[in-house]
Design an enzyme around this catalytic site. Sequence first.
Site, PDB file in Angstrom:
ATOM      1  N   GLY A  83      50.015  51.779  45.450  1.00  0.00           N
ATOM      2  CA  GLY A  83      51.370  50.971  46.026  1.00  0.00           C
ATOM      3  C   GLY A  83      51.567  50.185  47.159  1.00  0.00           C
ATOM      4  O   GLY A  83      50.244  49.951  47.868  1.00  0.00           O
ATOM      5  N   GLY A  85      50.971  49.385  50.198  1.00  0.00           N
ATOM      6  CA  GLY A  85      50.970  50.006  51.577  1.00  0.00           C
ATOM      7  C   GLY A  85      51.295  49.229  52.849  1.00  0.00           C
ATOM      8  O   GLY A  85      51.406  49.705  53.756  1.00  0.00           O
ATOM      9  N   ARG A 179      51.709  43.972  38.568  1.00  0.00           N
ATOM     10  CA  ARG A 179      50.765  43.984  38.202  1.00  0.00           C
ATOM     11  C   ARG A 179      50.267  44.792  37.151  1.00  0.00           C
ATOM     12  O   ARG A 179      50.929  45.625  36.380  1.00  0.00           O
ATOM     13  CB  ARG A 179      50.248  44.909  39.479  1.00  0.00           C
ATOM     14  CG  ARG A 179      50.550  44.271  40.844  1.00  0.00           C
ATOM     15  CD  ARG A 179      50.201  45.221  41.963  1.00  0.00           C
ATOM     16  NE  ARG A 179      50.711  44.677  43.100  1.00  0.00           N
ATOM     17  CZ  ARG A 179      50.021  44.362  44.247  1.00  0.00           C
ATOM     18  NH1 ARG A 179      48.456  44.276  43.988  1.00  0.00           N
ATOM     19  NH2 ARG A 179      50.348  44.072  45.481  1.00  0.00           N
ATOM     20  N   ASP A 250      44.975  46.664  39.858  1.00  0.00           N
ATOM     21  CA  ASP A 250      46.086  46.269  40.674  1.00  0.00           C
ATOM     22  C   ASP A 250      46.100  45.235  41.338  1.00  0.00           C
ATOM     23  O   ASP A 250      47.145  44.787  41.912  1.00  0.00           O
ATOM     24  CB  ASP A 250      46.312  47.437  41.629  1.00  0.00           C
ATOM     25  CG  ASP A 250      45.133  47.856  42.758  1.00  0.00           C
ATOM     26  OD1 ASP A 250      43.867  48.203  42.071  1.00  0.00           O
ATOM     27  OD2 ASP A 250      45.079  47.483  44.040  1.00  0.00           O
ATOM     28  N   ASP A 260      46.205  38.641  46.020  1.00  0.00           N
ATOM     29  CA  ASP A 260      45.642  39.908  46.469  1.00  0.00           C
ATOM     30  C   ASP A 260      44.144  39.625  46.507  1.00  0.00           C
ATOM     31  O   ASP A 260      43.537  40.302  46.342  1.00  0.00           O
ATOM     32  CB  ASP A 260      45.970  41.271  45.734  1.00  0.00           C
ATOM     33  CG  ASP A 260      47.210  41.746  46.626  1.00  0.00           C
ATOM     34  OD1 ASP A 260      47.875  41.275  47.611  1.00  0.00           O
ATOM     35  OD2 ASP A 260      47.638  42.950  46.221  1.00  0.00           O
TER      36      ASP A 260
END
Length: 465
Positions: A83, A85, A179, A250, A260
């Site tokens: 998740g 974080g 995602r 993810d 990301d």
Amino acid sequence: MQRPPFLSLAAKFADPVPPATFPQAVLRWRNQRWAGAVGLGGLTEAAWLDHFARFTPLPGNLPQPLAMRYHGHQFGTYNPDLGDGRGFLFAQLRDPAGRLLDLGTKGSGQTPWSRAGDGRLTLKGGVREILAATYLEALGVNTSKAFSLAETGEALQRNDEPSPARGSVLVRLSHSHVRFGTFQRCAYLEDRAAMADLVNYCVAEFHPSAEDPDMARKTCALLEQVAIATGKMIGQWMAAGFVHGVMNTDNFNITGETFDFGPWRFLAQSDPNFTAAYFDQNGLYRFGRQPVQGAWALQQLASALLLLADAENLAAALVPYEAAYRDSFAAHTHALLGLAPLGDAAQDIGFLQAFYGWMTDSGAGWPQTFFDWFAGAASERRAAASPQAALYAHPSFEPVRAGLMARTPLRPERLTSPYFQRAAPVSLVIEEVESLWAPIAERDDWSAFDAKTAHLEEARLAWAL
């Protein structure tokens, strides 16, 4: 904008979280061009920091930040304990075309998904993301945008950077933070209703052409659109010489947008076996394997969607990925060279094989080669004066030269731009990143960073992809 669309899903897919309170907020980067595009260009610096360092909600937007829940395959191993974080969804906006955009954070504090992490981002990490996202955008790659970076006055302890490291908080602008791992979480929990809600949201906001009254058909149509978008993105990566580094499920989103990315690299020379992450010891996400890994990630998404559709139709929805990747790779290579493809598939594929094969065998510089031969025949004189001129004079280059000469330059007047009057192209190999960081770390001198971002903007304007 009316009520942020994600609020209707928030209870099932996210946790409300408070932002961290930082000792200070010093603005280090503001993406004024994109701020203007989403209606925030008129914010004063004080208001900007209030929203993007202290996270006071934007008027009429999300009342509280939301940390997204998701699962994912990390280096091939399924992890249900993931998740946001050290980030959250802060706001949703519309661009002039009406696209829904998300403002998300990195380094904004701990959440229920932080595990043992401190929820923070180093200033160097924020600088690296600005550089990568800005270069990718200049290269015409579909990517998230670095929107804001503020230094927070915290001293962070890190194993992979000299510590204490300066802290920062980054805001990025993305076309969806949904995602592949968001779908995987629904499948893991066997929550068919949540999966249907998620599919409906993604179709309505990001892939409306997939709309269908039948949920199974809609699900397959959405998967097909995601497969095409992902193929296009990875084709662009390969033409740009970009190595994402951590292609976990993810780290893929449903709009085929680069985001990301952590230990990213841009190739100095063509090397299919180049690996960006020092911890990727088996080369799972090496440069030449990125197209295969994209297909594998899509297969995991399809497996999750078995809650709503049958395996045969989901498998059929993945078929367009390969053509989307292949066509994007060819189109983007030609675009970065400022050339029109011949339109004959066999000849265009033959040219790509000759071009990239020569790049790998010769050790030619990736950015330099594209810079030297932009617009093909219109750059023969420029290429003859290049530091790589001897490589171009070698007989092994002749098939590549023939392919370049056979293609029509697209808007060769771009060669008159200031960018192409320079002696060298913009590039962003790891040694350059370190050289940009050194004066910031040692003297708080941002002049080299400012010069690099100005060069990147000059390149973006010149390529105008």
